[in-house]
Design an enzyme around this catalytic site. Structure first.
Site, mmCIF file in Angstrom:
data_model
loop_
_atom_site.group_PDB
_atom_site.id
_atom_site.type_symbol
_atom_site.label_atom_id
_atom_site.label_comp_id
_atom_site.label_asym_id
_atom_site.label_seq_id
_atom_site.Cartn_x
_atom_site.Cartn_y
_atom_site.Cartn_z
ATOM 1 N N HIS A 95 0.837 -1.161 -0.017
ATOM 2 C CA HIS A 95 -0.140 -0.057 -0.022
ATOM 3 C C HIS A 95 0.871 1.253 0.081
ATOM 4 O O HIS A 95 1.985 0.974 0.610
ATOM 5 C CB HIS A 95 -0.696 -0.120 1.201
ATOM 6 C CG HIS A 95 -2.193 1.095 1.109
ATOM 7 N ND1 HIS A 95 -1.780 2.425 1.554
ATOM 8 C CD2 HIS A 95 -3.342 0.765 0.908
ATOM 9 C CE1 HIS A 95 -3.219 2.887 1.053
ATOM 10 N NE2 HIS A 95 -4.073 1.831 0.733
ATOM 11 N N ASP A 136 -7.798 -5.302 0.117
ATOM 12 C CA ASP A 136 -8.204 -6.008 -1.128
ATOM 13 C C ASP A 136 -8.038 -7.452 -0.964
ATOM 14 O O ASP A 136 -8.596 -8.365 -1.812
ATOM 15 C CB ASP A 136 -7.952 -5.159 -2.362
ATOM 16 C CG ASP A 136 -8.573 -4.237 -2.632
ATOM 17 O OD1 ASP A 136 -9.720 -4.080 -2.261
ATOM 18 O OD2 ASP A 136 -7.818 -3.177 -2.951
HETATM 19 N N1 CMC Z 1 3.949 -7.439 -4.963
HETATM 20 C C1 CMC Z 1 5.250 -7.660 -5.307
HETATM 21 N N2 CMC Z 1 6.199 -6.427 -4.995
HETATM 22 C C2 CMC Z 1 5.688 -5.123 -4.663
HETATM 23 C C3 CMC Z 1 4.123 -5.177 -4.318
HETATM 24 C C4 CMC Z 1 3.265 -6.293 -4.516
HETATM 25 N N3 CMC Z 1 1.856 -6.261 -4.286
HETATM 26 N N4 CMC Z 1 3.975 -3.877 -4.079
HETATM 27 C C5 CMC Z 1 5.058 -3.354 -4.103
HETATM 28 N N5 CMC Z 1 6.160 -4.025 -4.328
HETATM 29 C C6 CMC Z 1 7.675 -3.990 -4.244
HETATM 30 C C7 CMC Z 1 8.103 -3.027 -5.610
HETATM 31 O O1 CMC Z 1 8.250 -4.078 -6.695
HETATM 32 C C8 CMC Z 1 9.012 -2.293 -5.104
HETATM 33 O O2 CMC Z 1 10.331 -2.946 -4.864
HETATM 34 P P1 CMC Z 1 11.506 -2.648 -5.355
HETATM 35 O O3 CMC Z 1 11.825 -1.670 -4.207
HETATM 36 O O4 CMC Z 1 12.768 -3.842 -5.084
HETATM 37 O O5 CMC Z 1 11.492 -1.925 -6.860
HETATM 38 C C9 CMC Z 1 8.743 -1.917 -3.683
HETATM 39 O O6 CMC Z 1 8.244 -3.122 -3.239
HETATM 40 C C10 CMC Z 1 7.948 -0.562 -3.464
HETATM 41 O O7 CMC Z 1 7.032 -0.559 -4.385
HETATM 42 P P2 CMC Z 1 6.150 0.680 -4.905
HETATM 43 O O8 CMC Z 1 5.250 0.309 -6.201
HETATM 44 O O9 CMC Z 1 7.051 1.963 -5.211
HETATM 45 O O10 CMC Z 1 5.147 1.092 -3.768
HETATM 46 P P3 CMC Z 1 3.913 1.835 -3.960
HETATM 47 O O11 CMC Z 1 3.798 2.530 -2.669
HETATM 48 O O12 CMC Z 1 4.169 2.926 -5.036
HETATM 49 O O13 CMC Z 1 2.893 1.035 -4.487
HETATM 50 C C11 CMC Z 1 1.087 -0.279 -4.341
HETATM 51 C C12 CMC Z 1 1.648 0.615 -3.419
HETATM 52 C C13 CMC Z 1 -0.401 -0.603 -3.510
HETATM 53 C C14 CMC Z 1 0.371 0.306 -5.826
HETATM 54 C C15 CMC Z 1 1.683 -1.512 -4.842
HETATM 55 O O14 CMC Z 1 1.874 -2.135 -3.552
HETATM 56 C C16 CMC Z 1 0.874 -2.609 -5.612
HETATM 57 O O15 CMC Z 1 0.918 -2.438 -6.691
HETATM 58 N N6 CMC Z 1 -0.010 -3.588 -4.562
HETATM 59 C C17 CMC Z 1 -0.854 -4.651 -5.517
HETATM 60 C C18 CMC Z 1 -1.985 -3.778 -6.031
HETATM 61 C C19 CMC Z 1 -3.070 -3.735 -4.710
HETATM 62 O O16 CMC Z 1 -3.260 -4.699 -4.043
HETATM 63 N N7 CMC Z 1 -3.840 -2.550 -4.804
HETATM 64 C C20 CMC Z 1 -4.594 -2.237 -3.775
HETATM 65 C C21 CMC Z 1 -4.368 -1.066 -2.913
HETATM 66 S S1 CMC Z 1 -5.339 -0.872 -1.159
HETATM 67 C C22 CMC Z 1 -6.795 -0.180 -2.152
HETATM 68 C C23 CMC Z 1 -7.050 1.036 -1.541
HETATM 69 O O17 CMC Z 1 -6.668 1.535 -0.747
HETATM 70 O O18 CMC Z 1 -7.497 1.906 -2.710
#
Ligand code: CMC
Length: 433
Positions: free
Chosen positions: A309, A367
């Site tokens: 998240h 989710d």
């Molecule tokens: N699976 C595998 N790796 C992950 C995931 C995941 N679900 N989420 C983040 N990472 C890794 C990412 O690859 C990165 O690794 P590295 O530092 O080695 O490059 C690190 O963790 C940080 O990731 P980020 O994309 O910079 O983190 P973010 O804060 O921008 O992303 C997120 C948040 C929710 C978009 C992401 O965690 C994700 O894509 N999750 C899966 C989709 C999901 O479940 N979304 C629902 C969010 S809750 C609903 C709401 O509140 O609206």
């Protein structure tokens, strides 16, 4: 700016010039640096795509501590509010305080009396293709409410704002159920005012005129809790969209339609559908290690959906309640042996003990379990985001109302880092090479 006690100052140095910027403290959470006069003082803007370090407003509604895994509505922890009902949470979000028993009864009555939509709305629905996505229908039909309540909604009048808010909380479930019924070719079911909010919604979705329908109280309670968990979440993308649309003084029904449009995207409201699909693709517990390996391989671009998240760097408090709700619903519907649940439980266990996820602070979000739960209640995946919209309507309208009440609210108007052409002269088409 209501936040006071700004004895702290930040000093920004640009070449040999220093600018003093006030720092404000909220009641809890990080301090903020006020840069509203920065352009006047320096001729420079700040740059923060996606607003990852920018507070866009002041608010008294919802607080998230992402590191501690805390979510508070008006100061109350989500775990405690989940013991009450959704309309109590609606009252709290709208008015700022929990209702007394009399206030609660009066509020419930008023919401209940607004659940019907104008009969013309049924004819409006006939214009959609029968295979239209229910979210497309929601964007259009909630926006169309503006046409029914335009002249009667003077947003400068607090009383009219509250009536519009109540109408929205009451009518969005009716439209959501109509969108579902339309998508499966069944007749619309009118609201039944003797039922509570969630039971009424279940009945509008699943009853048919040719049979008696009895609401399963376990499912109604579970849905009500799901609504509480999704009711508000601070300045997320759809809420910021509603505030942005509302900042021009637009009709509130149109503003909520804008929020629904934003919520539709897979990065926001659509993730539970993706999580369910992922569990189905994994299929069996023995395939989890192979899947985890693929997730850790960056070149695969596979993510563990329902994990991670932007704000929570700890267990999402909503996920814990959702997990409990999931078990209750699966037991009540006889799905406790659902293979997807087995995969989810094992996947969560493995991910929580894996260094990749631990070091990146990736925990289950709301989710992870909501898709399995909603599927077991009987909703198709196309309705998942619609249910999120039903729940979030109160958050959107509370945030909109808070903004309108601010004496000096301004139209939302960010600036940009311009990288296009400099000024150049127009050449008529016949003279261009
Ligand atoms: N699976 C595998 N790796 C992950 C995931 C995941 N679900 N989420 C983040 N990472 C890794 C990412 O690859 C990165 O690794 P590295 O530092 O080695 O490059 C690190 O963790 C940080 O990731 P980020 O994309 O910079 O983190 P973010 O804060 O921008 O992303 C997120 C948040 C929710 C978009 C992401 O965690 C994700 O894509 N999750 C899966 C989709 C999901 O479940 N979304 C629902 C969010 S809750 C609903 C709401 O509140 O609206």
């Amino acid at each position: 700016m209501a936040a006071t006690g700004n004895t702290k100052q930040a000093t920004l140095k640009i070449d040999d010039k220093s600018v003093e910027l006030p720092i404000y403290s909220g009641s809890v959470g990080p301090d903020v640096i006020d840069i509203s006069k920065l352009y006047g003082q320096t001729g420079m803007f700040t740059y923060d795509p996606g607003f990852t370090s920018t507070a866009s407003c002041e608010s008294k509604i919802t607080y998230i501590d992402g590191d501690a895994g805390v979510l508070l509505y008006r100061g109350y922890p989500i775990e405690q509010l989940a013991q009450g009902d959704f309309l109590e949470t609606c009252y709290l979000l709208l008015y700022g305080e929990l209702p007394t028993a009399t206030q609660k009864k009066d509020f419930d009555d008023r919401i209940t009396k607004h659940t019907m939509v104008h009969e013309q709305m049924a004819r409006f629905f006939q214009g959609f293709r029968r295979d239209a996505h229910p979210m497309a229908v929601m964007v259009a039909s909630v926006g169309a409410l503006a046409a029914f309540y335009h002249d009667s909604t003077d947003i400068s009048d607090p009383k009219q704002r509250m009536i519009a808010s109540m109408r929205m909380i009451a009518k969005v479930p009716t439209l959501a159920a109509m969108a579902y019924k339309y998508s499966i070719g069944q007749p619309f079911v009118y609201p039944k005012n003797s039922l509570d909010y969630a039971s009424n919604f279940l009945r509008m979705c699943f009853a048919v005129p040719c049979e008696e329908y009895e609401v399963n109280p376990v499912l109604a309670k579970a849905l009500d809790r799901i609504f509480i968990l999704h009711a508000d979440h601070e300045q997320n993308a759809s809420t910021s969209t509603v505030r942005g649309a509302g900042s021009s003084g637009a009709n509130p029904f149109a503003c909520i339609a804008a929020g629904i449009a934003c919520l539709w995207g897979p990065a926001h409201g659509g993730a539970n559908e993706a999580a369910l699909q992922m569990l189905a693709e994994i299929g069996t517990v023995d395939r989890i290690p192979e899947f985890i390996k693929a997730v850790k391989d960056k070149s695969s671009k596979i993510r563990l959906m329902g994990f991670g998240h932007r704000v929570y760097k700890n267990y999402d408090p909503r996920a814990k309640l959702m997990q409990q709700t999931c078990h209750e619903v699966l037991a009540a519907t006889g799905h406790q042996n659902d293979p997807l649940l087995k995969v989810a439980v094992e996947l969560e266990k493995i991910a929580l003990s894996d260094e990749y996820f631990i070091s990146r602070k990736l925990y289950p979000n709301v989710d992870f379990y909501s898709g399995i739960t909603l599927k077991a209640i009987g909703f198709p995946t196309s309705m998942f985001t619609v249910l999120f919209a039903v729940a979030r309507t109160v958050g959107w309208i509370s945030q909109w109302s808070e903004m309108i009440q601010e004496p000096n609210y301004k139209i939302s108007r960010p600036r940009q880092l311009y990288l296009g052409s400099e000024k150049r002269d127009y050449i008529p088409v016949d003279k261009r090479g």
